[in-house]
Design an enzyme around this catalytic site. Structure first.
Site, short mmCIF file in Angstrom:
data_model
loop_
_atom_site.label_atom_id
_atom_site.label_comp_id
_atom_site.label_asym_id
_atom_site.label_seq_id
_atom_site.Cartn_x
_atom_site.Cartn_y
_atom_site.Cartn_z
N ARG A 53 43.45 34.38 9.80
CA ARG A 53 42.05 34.01 10.01
C ARG A 53 41.91 32.58 9.48
NH1 ARG A 53 41.85 32.76 5.52
NH2 ARG A 53 39.64 32.41 5.83
N ALA A 55 39.80 28.95 10.91
CA ALA A 55 39.80 28.33 12.24
C ALA A 55 41.14 27.67 12.62
CB ALA A 55 38.65 27.34 12.32
N ARG A 90 38.34 36.06 19.10
CA ARG A 90 37.22 35.82 18.16
C ARG A 90 36.35 34.71 18.75
NH1 ARG A 90 38.50 35.57 11.93
NH2 ARG A 90 36.27 36.02 11.89
N GLN A 202 36.91 36.99 1.45
CA GLN A 202 37.94 35.95 1.56
C GLN A 202 38.01 35.08 0.30
OE1 GLN A 202 35.78 36.71 3.96
NE2 GLN A 202 36.55 36.29 6.00
N ASP A 243 34.06 26.56 11.02
CA ASP A 243 34.71 27.12 12.20
C ASP A 243 34.33 26.41 13.47
OD1 ASP A 243 34.38 29.28 10.04
OD2 ASP A 243 36.04 29.95 11.29
N LYS A 254 31.40 30.63 7.38
CA LYS A 254 31.24 32.04 6.98
C LYS A 254 29.83 32.33 6.50
CE LYS A 254 33.73 34.57 7.35
NZ LYS A 254 33.75 35.46 8.54
O1 MRU Z 1 36.27 35.00 9.34
P1 MRU Z 1 37.24 33.98 8.83
O2 MRU Z 1 37.92 34.38 7.57
O3 MRU Z 1 38.19 33.52 9.91
O4 MRU Z 1 36.30 32.74 8.50
C1 MRU Z 1 36.89 31.58 7.99
C2 MRU Z 1 35.91 30.62 7.46
O5 MRU Z 1 34.72 30.75 7.57
C3 MRU Z 1 36.51 29.41 6.88
O6 MRU Z 1 35.78 28.95 5.80
C4 MRU Z 1 36.58 28.38 8.02
O7 MRU Z 1 37.35 28.90 9.08
C5 MRU Z 1 37.19 27.17 7.64
S1 MRU Z 1 38.92 27.40 7.62
C6 MRU Z 1 39.67 26.00 7.16
#
Ligand code: MRU
Length: 365
Positions: A53, A55, A90, A202, A243, A254
């Site tokens: 997970r 981005a 996603r 996370q 993202d 997030k």
């Molecule tokens: O749902 P996730 O864990 O994929 O969400 C990730 C995030 O929100 C991160 O903070 C975002 O992708 C930045 S990653 C460098």
């Protein structure tokens, strides 16, 4: 970055040039498990189930998913079907579509017999580019941490972050955490407030683990703590990832990021967003209106997974049986709440002009 002293990337290919490996992030922080991704379906499922997970890593995994699809069928139809399958995994992170488009651009015009080699080569190049991009983000962000340190000599710098935008959300270094790793390595006394980041945790499970492996001082806080800390002068700056960032600088990240940005604004705390340019969606401006927000199973809210006292990994229900739960995965922070965007080309205002100043090739002719 390092795990138990050994350098890892979050995705890599073994010496045979075809065996793709990832770290199963659903097992962290309790178990460090490396798994193989052997097919397009493995790659798609790894993204959907959040074994990978973040981005940039979603994009990198999709790139290898395309290469693996071609290894079993290098036809035009298989190529387009692989792209479609991966695009559906996603909805919010734009890097997914960026990486798939990069792969299609590199493969479509290749003769069938050259496609597999071309795809693995391109996927590897995207991964290497991600590492270099994040290194540059780290260097630009380091200047902001240094500036905060210069403003309070001899005192610890407290950075708040949300979710995981560290090295395991990218191929290496991370986005929001890259400046923090560099500050730590430069000898600055930096401490990180880590939002636990419900419902998938996370922050507690991944960011804290990463920082701990690297020896960076940090403290996990419940998601609603940031405002209180900011009111009491305990946060010098916030840095988060994203993202999808729009052409006018609105930022999807997030769920919960927006509330931190509001608290930062009210308390005059700088709120930065770190991103590679592959996260910018130049086709949209108004993020609140136009960024698709993932909705996930309510069970992620009503249940929690962790390690019990006897060492077993268990999932428990934390709510009354039958109570429904809503699970919005992301929210959008409007550009007006963002102090600056930290990109591989430097730091800019969160605005169309700010972004175009760094990426002039995006100006319409
Ligand atoms: O749902 P996730 O864990 O994929 O969400 C990730 C995030 O929100 C991160 O903070 C975002 O992708 C930045 S990653 C460098």
């Amino acid at each position: 970055m390092k795990v138990n002293g050994v350098h890892y990337r979050s995705i890599w290919v073994e010496a045979d040039g075809r065996s793709v490996r990832i770290i199963d992030q659903t097992r962290l922080p309790h178990d460090f498990v490396v798994i193989g991704i052997e097919t397009l379906e493995d790659a798609a499922r790894a993204i959907e189930t959040m074994q990978v997970r973040g981005a940039p890593l979603i994009g990198a995994t999709a790139a290898y998913g395309m290469a693996l699809a071609l290894a079993s069928d290098a036809s035009d139809d298989a190529l387009e079907e692989a792209a479609l399958r991966l695009r559906r995994t996603r909805p919010t992170a734009i890097n997914l579509h960026w990486a798939i488009d990069e792969m299609l651009g590199a493969i479509r015009n290749q003769p069938r017999e050259d496609r597999v080699e071309a795809a693995f080569t391109k996927a590897a190049a995207l991964c290497d580019a991600d590492v270099e991009t994040n290194r540059q983000i780290g260097q630009h962000g380091l200047k902001l941490i240094r500036r905060a340190a210069d403003a309070k000599p001899g005192q610890r710098i407290n950075v708040l972050t949300h979710c995981n935008a560290g090295w395991i959300a990218t191929v290496d270094w991370g986005t929001a955490l890259a400046p923090i790793y560099m500050a730590h390595e430069a000898g600055l006394d930096v401490h990180v407030w880590v939002d636990e980041t419900r419902p998938r945790n996370q922050g507690a499970a991944l960011t804290a683990w990463e920082l701990g492996q690297h020896g960076v001082p940090h403290t996990i806080i419940a998601d609603n703590t940031g405002g209180h800390l900011m009111q009491h002068g305990m946060v010098d700056l916030a840095i988060v990832g994203t993202d999808r960032t729009t052409a006018q600088g609105d930022v999807a990240n997030k769920i919960g990021t927006y509330l931190k940005a509001l608290a930062a604004k009210d308390n005059d705390v700088a709120f930065y967003v770190a991103l590679p340019s592959s996260t910018i969606d130049w086709t949209i401006a108004d993020g609140v209106r136009d960024i698709p927000i993932e909705q996930r199973s309510g069970e992620e809210v009503t249940h929690m997974t962790g390690r019990s006292a006897n060492g077993e990994i268990v999932t428990v229900q934390i709510s009354a049986p039958g109570s429904p739960a809503a699970n919005y995965g992301f929210d959008v922070t409007p550009a007006r709440l963002v102090s600056g965007l930290i990109t591989e080309r430097g730091v800019c205002d969160a605005s169309r002009e700010g972004l175009l100043g760094l990426f002039p090739e995006r100006r319409e002719a």
